[in-house]
Design a protein around this motif. Structure first.
Motif, PDB file in Angstrom:
ATOM      1  N   VAL A 191     -22.528 144.156  -4.675  1.00  0.00           N
ATOM      2  CA  VAL A 191     -23.217 145.440  -4.754  1.00  0.00           C
ATOM      3  C   VAL A 191     -24.399 145.294  -5.713  1.00  0.00           C
ATOM      4  O   VAL A 191     -24.235 144.749  -6.812  1.00  0.00           O
ATOM      5  CB  VAL A 191     -22.264 146.540  -5.251  1.00  0.00           C
TER       6      VAL A 191
ATOM      7  N   GLN B 151     -27.413 147.123  -8.036  1.00  0.00           N
ATOM      8  CA  GLN B 151     -27.851 148.349  -8.696  1.00  0.00           C
ATOM      9  C   GLN B 151     -29.140 148.052  -9.446  1.00  0.00           C
ATOM     10  O   GLN B 151     -29.131 147.414 -10.506  1.00  0.00           O
ATOM     11  CB  GLN B 151     -26.789 148.913  -9.638  1.00  0.00           C
TER      12      GLN B 151
ATOM     13  N   LYS C 154     -31.088 153.194 -10.722  1.00  0.00           N
ATOM     14  CA  LYS C 154     -30.890 153.587  -9.327  1.00  0.00           C
ATOM     15  C   LYS C 154     -29.420 153.553  -8.927  1.00  0.00           C
ATOM     16  O   LYS C 154     -28.547 153.265  -9.738  1.00  0.00           O
ATOM     17  CB  LYS C 154     -31.701 152.654  -8.411  1.00  0.00           C
ATOM     18  N   GLY C 155     -29.163 153.849  -7.656  1.00  0.00           N
ATOM     19  CA  GLY C 155     -27.809 153.932  -7.152  1.00  0.00           C
ATOM     20  C   GLY C 155     -27.240 152.591  -6.698  1.00  0.00           C
ATOM     21  O   GLY C 155     -27.868 151.543  -6.828  1.00  0.00           O
ATOM     22  N   LEU C 156     -26.028 152.673  -6.160  1.00  0.00           N
ATOM     23  CA  LEU C 156     -25.322 151.486  -5.690  1.00  0.00           C
ATOM     24  C   LEU C 156     -25.755 151.152  -4.264  1.00  0.00           C
ATOM     25  O   LEU C 156     -25.852 152.031  -3.408  1.00  0.00           O
ATOM     26  CB  LEU C 156     -23.814 151.731  -5.712  1.00  0.00           C
TER      27      LEU C 156
ATOM     28  N   TRP D 109     -24.730 148.517  -1.111  1.00  0.00           N
ATOM     29  CA  TRP D 109     -23.787 147.540  -0.558  1.00  0.00           C
ATOM     30  C   TRP D 109     -24.568 146.403   0.076  1.00  0.00           C
ATOM     31  O   TRP D 109     -25.393 146.618   0.972  1.00  0.00           O
ATOM     32  CB  TRP D 109     -22.915 148.229   0.482  1.00  0.00           C
TER      33      TRP D 109
ATOM     34  N   ILE E 290     -20.096 141.405   2.442  1.00  0.00           N
ATOM     35  CA  ILE E 290     -18.733 141.002   2.128  1.00  0.00           C
ATOM     36  C   ILE E 290     -18.415 139.668   2.776  1.00  0.00           C
ATOM     37  O   ILE E 290     -19.044 139.283   3.761  1.00  0.00           O
ATOM     38  CB  ILE E 290     -17.694 142.055   2.591  1.00  0.00           C
TER      39      ILE E 290
ATOM     40  N   TYR F  77     -22.988 143.425  -8.948  1.00  0.00           N
ATOM     41  CA  TYR F  77     -21.544 143.492  -9.140  1.00  0.00           C
ATOM     42  C   TYR F  77     -20.826 142.784  -7.993  1.00  0.00           C
ATOM     43  O   TYR F  77     -21.202 142.959  -6.827  1.00  0.00           O
ATOM     44  CB  TYR F  77     -21.062 144.935  -9.147  1.00  0.00           C
TER      45      TYR F  77
ATOM     46  N   PHE G 200     -13.506 149.313  -2.614  1.00  0.00           N
ATOM     47  CA  PHE G 200     -13.557 148.316  -3.693  1.00  0.00           C
ATOM     48  C   PHE G 200     -12.711 148.813  -4.870  1.00  0.00           C
ATOM     49  O   PHE G 200     -13.142 149.681  -5.630  1.00  0.00           O
ATOM     50  CB  PHE G 200     -14.996 148.106  -4.140  1.00  0.00           C
ATOM     51  N   ASP G 201     -11.530 148.215  -5.041  1.00  0.00           N
ATOM     52  CA  ASP G 201     -10.617 148.710  -6.072  1.00  0.00           C
ATOM     53  C   ASP G 201     -10.673 147.924  -7.368  1.00  0.00           C
ATOM     54  O   ASP G 201     -10.049 148.311  -8.348  1.00  0.00           O
ATOM     55  CB  ASP G 201      -9.184 148.754  -5.539  1.00  0.00           C
TER      56      ASP G 201
ATOM     57  N   TRP H 104     -13.610 145.674  -9.791  1.00  0.00           N
ATOM     58  CA  TRP H 104     -15.014 145.311  -9.942  1.00  0.00           C
ATOM     59  C   TRP H 104     -15.185 144.337 -11.101  1.00  0.00           C
ATOM     60  O   TRP H 104     -14.481 144.423 -12.110  1.00  0.00           O
ATOM     61  CB  TRP H 104     -15.850 146.559 -10.241  1.00  0.00           C
ATOM     62  N   GLY H 105     -16.162 143.442 -10.965  1.00  0.00           N
ATOM     63  CA  GLY H 105     -16.576 142.639 -12.099  1.00  0.00           C
ATOM     64  C   GLY H 105     -17.476 143.462 -13.016  1.00  0.00           C
ATOM     65  O   GLY H 105     -17.860 144.588 -12.682  1.00  0.00           O
ATOM     66  N   GLN H 106     -17.808 142.888 -14.157  1.00  0.00           N
ATOM     67  CA  GLN H 106     -18.631 143.581 -15.141  1.00  0.00           C
ATOM     68  C   GLN H 106     -20.107 143.585 -14.776  1.00  0.00           C
ATOM     69  O   GLN H 106     -20.906 144.298 -15.393  1.00  0.00           O
ATOM     70  CB  GLN H 106     -18.459 142.948 -16.521  1.00  0.00           C
TER      71      GLN H 106
END
Lengths: 107, 116
Positions: free
Chosen positions: B37, B39, B43-45, B47, B50, B95, B103-104, B106-108
């Protein structure tokens, strides 16, 4: 491809208010809809999946409804900790776009 | 504990190549689709795509198809996002996240800065 549209883009409400955010898919997506919360400077967090299933550990003041093309995220009693941007996302098939986000602030 | 570990930041010049890793621990990536993902600042996320590490089946957003490459090395539980020639407009936080559906985990995030 399916587009996800959220409204409003931002809102300001008082502590204790009921807050509603809408998300519309350009085509039907059944209940393959997730909501994420992103607090300022933080990593996004899944709060609802399958349109209405609360992720483990998420406060019960959050709820989701909808199916097909129209979905809603509701915060039943807004708390200071809920200040964040909220995103919807469809997750059946690919691509899996997010909505543009709704920024929630305290009045 | 289940985690996705990403490098904190990368600084590159326009035209350079880059591959950023996302290492999973506490679970097997062969049981999940893994995604990326973007960002951009303020701004927004967005996609990006995958990958299914078992067979490297990969799906891209049309916006990112041909612009980046997503890959995986299941032997070391790591997925990658790669650019062959960076642009200033690639400056963003990236991310990685775990599927297979929402997506349950997430990385930092890795902040990629592209500047001359």
């Amino acid at each position: 491809d399916i587009q996800m549209t959220q409204s409003p883009s931002s809102l300001s409400a008082s502590v204790g208010d009921r807050v509603t955010i809408a998300c519309r898919a350009s085509q039907g997506i059944a209940n393959y809809l997730a909501w994420y919360q992103q607090k300022p400077g933080k990593v996004p967090k899944l709060i609802i999946h399958s349109a209405s299933a609360l992720q483990s550990g998420v406060p019960s003041r959050f709820s989701g409804t909808g199916s097909g093309t129209d979905f809603t995220l509701t915060i039943s009693s807004l708390q200071p900790d809920d200040v964040a941007t909220y995103y919807c996302q469809k997750y059946n098939g690919a691509p899996r776009p997010f909505g543009q986000g709704t920024k929630v602030e305290i009045k | 504990e289940e985690q996705l570990v990403q490098s904190a930041a990368e600084v590159k010049k326009p035209g350079e190549s880059l591959r950023i890793p996302c290492k999973a621990s506490g679970f097997s990536i062969t049981n999940y689709w893994m995604g990326w993902v973007r960002q951009m600042p303020g701004k927004g996320l967005e996609w990006m795509g995958i990958i299914y590490p078992v067979d490297s089946d990969t799906r891209y957003s049309p916006s990112f198809q041909g612009q980046v490459t997503i890959s995986a090395d299941k032997s070391i539980a790591t997925v990658y996002l790669q650019w062959s020639s960076l642009r200033a407009s690639d400056t963003a936080k990236y991310y990685c996240a775990r599927g297979p559906d929402a997506f349950d985990l997430w990385g930092q995030g890795t902040m990629v800065t592209v500047s001359s």
